[in-house]
Scaffold this motif. Structure first.
Motif, PDB file in Angstrom:
ATOM      1  N   VAL A 114      37.422  40.709  53.155  1.00 17.86           N
ATOM      2  CA  VAL A 114      38.736  40.947  52.575  1.00 17.86           C
ATOM      3  C   VAL A 114      38.513  40.588  51.155  1.00 17.86           C
ATOM      4  N   TRP A 115      38.962  41.287  50.184  1.00 17.60           N
ATOM      5  CA  TRP A 115      38.868  40.999  48.713  1.00 17.60           C
ATOM      6  C   TRP A 115      40.360  40.957  48.206  1.00 17.60           C
ATOM      7  N   ASN A 116      40.464  40.064  47.129  1.00 13.98           N
ATOM      8  CA  ASN A 116      41.602  39.869  46.333  1.00 13.98           C
ATOM      9  C   ASN A 116      40.972  40.830  45.172  1.00 13.98           C
ATOM     10  N   PHE A 117      42.028  41.847  44.575  1.00 14.49           N
ATOM     11  CA  PHE A 117      41.575  42.398  43.316  1.00 14.49           C
ATOM     12  C   PHE A 117      42.443  42.465  42.481  1.00 14.49           C
ATOM     13  N   THR A 118      42.227  42.030  41.208  1.00 17.56           N
ATOM     14  CA  THR A 118      43.339  42.031  40.125  1.00 17.56           C
ATOM     15  C   THR A 118      42.809  42.639  39.037  1.00 17.56           C
ATOM     16  N   VAL A 169      45.357  47.938  49.920  1.00 18.17           N
ATOM     17  CA  VAL A 169      47.047  47.805  49.919  1.00 18.17           C
ATOM     18  C   VAL A 169      47.209  47.366  48.329  1.00 18.17           C
ATOM     19  N   ALA A 170      47.873  48.390  47.654  1.00 11.97           N
ATOM     20  CA  ALA A 170      48.443  47.948  46.375  1.00 11.97           C
ATOM     21  C   ALA A 170      49.650  47.135  46.431  1.00 11.97           C
ATOM     22  N   ILE A 171      49.552  46.046  45.915  1.00 14.60           N
ATOM     23  CA  ILE A 171      50.770  45.094  45.945  1.00 14.60           C
ATOM     24  C   ILE A 171      51.442  45.256  44.711  1.00 14.60           C
ATOM     25  N   LYS A 172      50.780  45.388  43.609  1.00  9.57           N
ATOM     26  CA  LYS A 172      51.498  45.443  42.223  1.00  9.57           C
ATOM     27  C   LYS A 172      50.867  46.779  41.864  1.00  9.57           C
ATOM     28  N   PRO A 173      51.329  47.902  41.810  1.00  5.42           N
ATOM     29  CA  PRO A 173      50.621  49.288  41.555  1.00  5.42           C
ATOM     30  C   PRO A 173      50.623  49.501  40.027  1.00  5.42           C
ATOM     31  N   THR A 174      49.679  50.387  39.746  1.00  5.90           N
ATOM     32  CA  THR A 174      49.433  50.829  38.056  1.00  5.90           C
ATOM     33  C   THR A 174      48.587  52.089  38.121  1.00  5.90           C
ATOM     34  N   GLN A 175      48.389  52.504  36.912  1.00  4.64           N
ATOM     35  CA  GLN A 175      47.459  53.641  36.725  1.00  4.64           C
ATOM     36  C   GLN A 175      45.935  53.073  36.573  1.00  4.64           C
ATOM     37  N   LEU A 176      45.057  53.688  37.222  1.00  2.75           N
ATOM     38  CA  LEU A 176      43.848  53.301  37.189  1.00  2.75           C
ATOM     39  C   LEU A 176      43.004  54.371  36.712  1.00  2.75           C
ATOM     40  N   GLU A 177      41.905  54.164  35.900  1.00  2.00           N
ATOM     41  CA  GLU A 177      41.148  55.181  35.476  1.00  2.00           C
ATOM     42  C   GLU A 177      39.570  55.061  36.160  1.00  2.00           C
ATOM     43  N   VAL A 178      38.827  55.968  36.545  1.00  2.00           N
ATOM     44  CA  VAL A 178      37.789  55.670  37.175  1.00  2.00           C
ATOM     45  C   VAL A 178      36.471  56.248  36.398  1.00  2.00           C
ATOM     46  N   ASP A 191      50.550  49.352  31.995  1.00  2.00           N
ATOM     47  CA  ASP A 191      51.227  48.477  31.346  1.00  2.00           C
ATOM     48  C   ASP A 191      51.264  47.046  31.846  1.00  2.00           C
ATOM     49  N   THR A 192      50.913  46.991  33.242  1.00  2.00           N
ATOM     50  CA  THR A 192      51.195  45.966  33.998  1.00  2.00           C
ATOM     51  C   THR A 192      49.950  45.653  34.734  1.00  2.00           C
ATOM     52  N   ASP A 193      49.932  44.036  35.252  1.00  2.00           N
ATOM     53  CA  ASP A 193      48.746  43.606  36.156  1.00  2.00           C
ATOM     54  C   ASP A 193      48.647  44.382  37.368  1.00  2.00           C
ATOM     55  N   TYR A 194      47.451  44.913  37.874  1.00  2.00           N
ATOM     56  CA  TYR A 194      47.403  45.277  38.832  1.00  2.00           C
ATOM     57  C   TYR A 194      46.727  44.200  40.197  1.00  2.00           C
ATOM     58  N   TYR A 195      47.292  44.410  41.226  1.00  2.00           N
ATOM     59  CA  TYR A 195      47.043  43.603  42.221  1.00  2.00           C
ATOM     60  C   TYR A 195      46.872  44.275  43.707  1.00  2.00           C
ATOM     61  N   GLU A 196      45.843  44.349  44.382  1.00  2.00           N
ATOM     62  CA  GLU A 196      45.492  44.745  45.676  1.00  2.00           C
ATOM     63  C   GLU A 196      44.709  43.934  46.407  1.00  2.00           C
ATOM     64  N   ILE A 197      44.851  44.018  47.893  1.00  2.00           N
ATOM     65  CA  ILE A 197      44.155  43.630  48.831  1.00  2.00           C
ATOM     66  C   ILE A 197      43.114  44.796  49.493  1.00  2.00           C
ATOM     67  N   LEU A 198      41.802  44.446  49.644  1.00  2.00           N
ATOM     68  CA  LEU A 198      40.812  45.419  49.896  1.00  2.00           C
ATOM     69  C   LEU A 198      40.237  44.891  51.098  1.00  2.00           C
ATOM     70  N   PHE A 199      40.119  45.921  52.279  1.00  2.00           N
ATOM     71  CA  PHE A 199      39.498  45.529  53.478  1.00  2.00           C
ATOM     72  C   PHE A 199      38.249  46.336  53.603  1.00  2.00           C
ATOM     73  N   GLU A 200      37.102  45.637  53.739  1.00  2.00           N
ATOM     74  CA  GLU A 200      35.867  46.405  54.148  1.00  2.00           C
ATOM     75  C   GLU A 200      35.626  46.322  55.762  1.00  2.00           C
ATOM     76  N   SER A 201      35.453  47.462  56.275  1.00  2.00           N
ATOM     77  CA  SER A 201      34.995  47.480  57.791  1.00  2.00           C
ATOM     78  C   SER A 201      33.630  47.502  57.619  1.00  2.00           C
ATOM     79  N   LYS A 202      32.871  46.303  58.086  1.00  2.00           N
ATOM     80  CA  LYS A 202      31.636  45.914  58.216  1.00  2.00           C
ATOM     81  C   LYS A 202      30.904  46.814  59.283  1.00  2.00           C
ATOM     82  N   GLY A 203      31.911  47.622  60.265  1.00  2.00           N
ATOM     83  CA  GLY A 203      31.304  48.374  61.392  1.00  2.00           C
ATOM     84  C   GLY A 203      31.198  47.784  62.665  1.00  2.00           C
ATOM     85  N   SER A 204      31.194  46.411  62.913  1.00  2.00           N
ATOM     86  CA  SER A 204      30.785  45.758  64.090  1.00  2.00           C
ATOM     87  C   SER A 204      31.885  46.195  65.255  1.00  2.00           C
TER      88      SER A 204
END
Length: 158
Positions: free
Chosen positions: A49-53, A72-81, A129-142
């Motif tokens: 599980v990652w904190n992502f800001t 899960v986007a806690i504080k949404p924003t526009q992201l460019e990839v 225009d605002t900070d972005y904050y998400e929690i990211l969950f990686e499934s390691k497959g077990s």
């Protein structure tokens, strides 16, 4: 076999080293790392599980996803990839809950269709225009059950 391949090719958390912010939007090359978030906040054999800001105009490292994941986007924003070659691929509103399944070199969205392919190796920039904050969950497959339990517990604690 594919699951074992993903596990053996992924970077162990204690071997991630330092993350290097990407500047491909300025035409500079970027090294690829395993930082799919800002920092690991929980890990066991089944889930990481990652904190992502990201502050406005801040960019992630150029990173590679080695596992299926949800965020899960806690504080949404526009992201460019951006793709591994530094090219701008698309932008989107990062909000709500979204999941991806790793299929070869691409991330296949779970439960929705997107108008563009999402490569496993990419960088993202906060163009909002605002900070972005998400929690990211990686499934390691077990164990999908443990992954789901941890995801639910952390979401409920937010």
């Amino acid at each position: 076999l594919v699951s074992n391949l993903c596990i053996t090719t992924s970077i162990e958390t204690d071997k991630l080293g330092d993350t290097i912010r990407c500047a491909c939007d300025e035409g500079k090359p970027c090294e690829v790392d395993g930082y799919v978030g800002s920092s690991v906040i929980y890990e066991d054999d089944d889930v990481r599980v990652w904190n992502f800001t990201l502050a406005p105009n801040e960019m992630t490292s150029m990173h590679k996803h080695d596992y299926d994941y949800h965020f899960v986007a806690i504080k949404p924003t526009q992201l460019e990839v951006y793709g591994e070659d530094g090219s701008r691929l698309f932008d989107f509103r990062a909000e709500g809950v979204l999941g991806f399944k790793l299929v070869g070199e691409f991330l296949e969205p779970i439960g929705i269709e997107l108008p563009w392919p999402v490569p496993a190796v990419h960088a993202a920039k906060n163009i909002g225009d605002t900070d972005y904050y998400e929690i990211l969950f990686e499934s390691k497959g077990s164990s999908q059950k443990n992954y789901d339990d941890v995801k639910e517990r952390i979401i409920n604690e937010l």
